[in-house]
Design an enzyme around this catalytic site. Structure first.
Site, PDB file in Angstrom:
ATOM      1  N   ALA A 114       0.806  -1.226   0.000  1.00 30.71           N
ATOM      2  CA  ALA A 114       0.000   0.000   0.000  1.00 30.71           C
ATOM      3  C   ALA A 114       0.836   1.272   0.000  1.00 30.71           C
ATOM      4  O   ALA A 114       0.343   2.340   0.354  1.00 30.71           O
ATOM      5  CB  ALA A 114      -0.939  -0.015   1.206  1.00 30.71           C
ATOM      6  N   HIS A 143      -0.714   6.897   4.302  1.00 33.62           N
ATOM      7  CA  HIS A 143       0.638   6.533   4.745  1.00 33.62           C
ATOM      8  C   HIS A 143       1.584   7.665   4.362  1.00 33.62           C
ATOM      9  O   HIS A 143       1.647   8.055   3.200  1.00 33.62           O
ATOM     10  CB  HIS A 143       1.114   5.252   4.049  1.00 33.62           C
TER      11      HIS A 143
HETATM   12  N1  LIG Z   1       1.780  -5.325   2.631  1.00 33.41           N
HETATM   13  C1  LIG Z   1       0.749  -4.499   2.478  1.00 33.41           C
HETATM   14  O1  LIG Z   1       0.867  -3.361   2.057  1.00 33.41           O
HETATM   15  C2  LIG Z   1      -0.635  -4.991   2.780  1.00 33.41           C
HETATM   16  C3  LIG Z   1      -1.746  -4.222   2.389  1.00 33.41           C
HETATM   17  C4  LIG Z   1      -3.036  -4.721   2.601  1.00 33.41           C
HETATM   18  C5  LIG Z   1      -3.183  -5.942   3.269  1.00 33.41           C
HETATM   19  N2  LIG Z   1      -2.085  -6.628   3.680  1.00 33.41           N
HETATM   20  C6  LIG Z   1      -2.235  -7.922   4.368  1.00 33.41           C
HETATM   21  O2  LIG Z   1      -2.634  -8.896   3.415  1.00 33.41           O
HETATM   22  C7  LIG Z   1      -3.433  -9.889   4.071  1.00 33.41           C
HETATM   23  C8  LIG Z   1      -4.742 -10.088   3.329  1.00 33.41           C
HETATM   24  O3  LIG Z   1      -5.467  -8.874   3.314  1.00 33.41           O
HETATM   25  P1  LIG Z   1      -7.030  -8.873   2.985  1.00 33.41           P
HETATM   26  O4  LIG Z   1      -7.476  -7.459   3.004  1.00 33.41           O
HETATM   27  O5  LIG Z   1      -7.297  -9.682   1.778  1.00 33.41           O
HETATM   28  O6  LIG Z   1      -7.590  -9.635   4.278  1.00 33.41           O
HETATM   29  P2  LIG Z   1      -9.017 -10.349   4.467  1.00 33.41           P
HETATM   30  O7  LIG Z   1      -9.214 -10.437   5.936  1.00 33.41           O
HETATM   31  O8  LIG Z   1     -10.058  -9.711   3.635  1.00 33.41           O
HETATM   32  O9  LIG Z   1      -8.800 -11.830   3.867  1.00 33.41           O
HETATM   33  C9  LIG Z   1      -7.940 -12.762   4.454  1.00 33.41           C
HETATM   34  C10 LIG Z   1      -8.443 -14.159   4.093  1.00 33.41           C
HETATM   35  O10 LIG Z   1      -7.450 -15.097   4.530  1.00 33.41           O
HETATM   36  C11 LIG Z   1      -8.081 -16.143   5.241  1.00 33.41           C
HETATM   37  N3  LIG Z   1      -7.153 -16.681   6.218  1.00 33.41           N
HETATM   38  C12 LIG Z   1      -6.730 -16.087   7.360  1.00 33.41           C
HETATM   39  N4  LIG Z   1      -5.862 -16.904   8.000  1.00 33.41           N
HETATM   40  C13 LIG Z   1      -5.740 -18.021   7.230  1.00 33.41           C
HETATM   41  C14 LIG Z   1      -5.009 -19.220   7.356  1.00 33.41           C
HETATM   42  N5  LIG Z   1      -4.234 -19.462   8.416  1.00 33.41           N
HETATM   43  N6  LIG Z   1      -5.098 -20.144   6.365  1.00 33.41           N
HETATM   44  C15 LIG Z   1      -5.915 -19.920   5.290  1.00 33.41           C
HETATM   45  N7  LIG Z   1      -6.643 -18.811   5.130  1.00 33.41           N
HETATM   46  C16 LIG Z   1      -6.569 -17.865   6.091  1.00 33.41           C
HETATM   47  C17 LIG Z   1      -9.335 -15.521   5.867  1.00 33.41           C
HETATM   48  O11 LIG Z   1     -10.324 -16.503   6.120  1.00 33.41           O
HETATM   49  C18 LIG Z   1      -9.750 -14.529   4.783  1.00 33.41           C
HETATM   50  O12 LIG Z   1     -10.633 -15.104   3.855  1.00 33.41           O
HETATM   51  C19 LIG Z   1      -3.623  -9.381   5.533  1.00 33.41           C
HETATM   52  O13 LIG Z   1      -2.674 -10.008   6.382  1.00 33.41           O
HETATM   53  C20 LIG Z   1      -3.325  -7.911   5.417  1.00 33.41           C
HETATM   54  O14 LIG Z   1      -2.865  -7.343   6.623  1.00 33.41           O
HETATM   55  C21 LIG Z   1      -0.836  -6.196   3.430  1.00 33.41           C
END
Ligand SMILES: NC(=O)c1ccc[n+]([C@@H]2O[C@H](COP(=O)([O-])OP(=O)(O)OC[C@H]3O[C@@H](n4cnc5c(N)ncnc54)[C@H](O)[C@@H]3O)[C@@H](O)[C@H]2O)c1
Length: 252
Positions: free
Chosen positions: A119, A203
């Site tokens: 992001a 950010h």
């Molecule tokens: N690096 C970045 O800039 C950045 C930006 C946005 C999101 N993220 C991260 O990316 C990840 C996904 O984001 P999102 O918005 O899609 O989240 P979200 O909560 O919408 O989706 C996550 C999905 O993963 C599943 N899940 C969680 N733990 C699991 C496991 N142990 N095994 C299998 N499935 C599992 C959940 O059931 C859910 O369907 C999050 O950890 C978020 O913090 C990172």
């Protein structure tokens, strides 16, 4: 064509599935089976009920878009199955012992671990910190209190400290600070603010070093399909995948 296994079928998983051009998604996995089935339907792949079956599918790379705990639990196994790995939940890499173990496993298995820009902008040139010292590396993030499950009558700072500490309390919200630290080779300072007037996540990056100084402000538009997710974060994975095998490498 690149064959992807999608670990995590939430907001980002949906965006990747809806924009699957130039790659296939034959395998998906989520702890919530209905979510995996929905995405499998979208991309004509298979929803696996067990993680081992998912890893044994005909895929070359696993895209983790699940959670810090999922990345910690599964990353090594992905590499041991000789699949490359994209880690979105970068917070998993704050633990140096775990990170060293993953890097060693990738070296042994001839695989790669990719951390997308997520992001923010600017992760590319932050890597100069591995060569020439960065004296200031600060991420100031502002979100609405609701997005963190809080209530606040006015703008206020809820955390000030190091990225590796902040991610423990806010594993879904400051992954970018961990990515900044990994790029620069220096734990980032983080200020996390909540503002009831904030409609978008902001950010702000403050960076100083021998090179000079820079300030980057990113106002993240929510994804058109999933307002909870910054569209930029999902786009950064798509652009990483698009350029993975390109002979012309830009901005690394
Ligand atoms: N690096 C970045 O800039 C950045 C930006 C946005 C999101 N993220 C991260 O990316 C990840 C996904 O984001 P999102 O918005 O899609 O989240 P979200 O909560 O919408 O989706 C996550 C999905 O993963 C599943 N899940 C969680 N733990 C699991 C496991 N142990 N095994 C299998 N499935 C599992 C959940 O059931 C859910 O369907 C999050 O950890 C978020 O913090 C990172």
């Amino acid at each position: 064509m690149l064959r992807i296994g999608l670990l995590g079928c939430g907001n980002i998983g949906h965006i990747i599935a809806r924009h699957a051009e130039g790659f296939l998604i034959p395998a998906v996995y989520d702890t919530i089976p209905e979510r995996a089935q929905e995405i499998a339907g979208l991309c004509k792949g298979k929803a696996y009920a067990d993680f081992t079956g998912f890893l044994e599918a005909d895929i070359g790379i696993v895209v983790e878009a699940a959670s810090v705990s999922a990345a910690r639990a599964h990353a090594k196994n992905v590499l041991l199955h000789r699949k490359n790995l994209v880690i979105m939940s970068v917070g998993a890499l704050t633990d140096q012992e775990f990170r060293d173990e993953l890097v060693a496993t990738a070296q042994q298995t001839g695989t790669k671990i990719y951390v997308p820009s997520g992001a923010i902008f600017g992760l590319d040139n932050l890597k100069i910190g591995q060569i020439s010292p960065i004296s200031k590396l600060l991420l100031k993030t502002t979100k609405s209190p609701q997005s963190l499950g809080l209530t606040a009558p006015a703008r206020q700072r809820i955390f000030s400290g190091k990225a590796h500490e902040c991610i423990k309390s806010y594993p879904k919200n400051v992954n970018v600070s961990v990515a900044m630290g990994l790029a620069a080779g220096k734990d980032a300072d983080v200020e996390l603010w909540v503002d009831p007037a904030a409609e978008k996540n902001v950010h702000e990056l403050f960076i100083e070093g021998d090179f000079g100084e820079t300030y980057i402000r990113v106002t993240n538009v929510p994804s058109p399909e999933n307002p909870a997710t910054s569209y930029l974060a999902a786009l950064s994975i798509l652009s990483l995948l698009k350029n993975l095998d390109s002979p012309l490498i830009i901005g690394t």
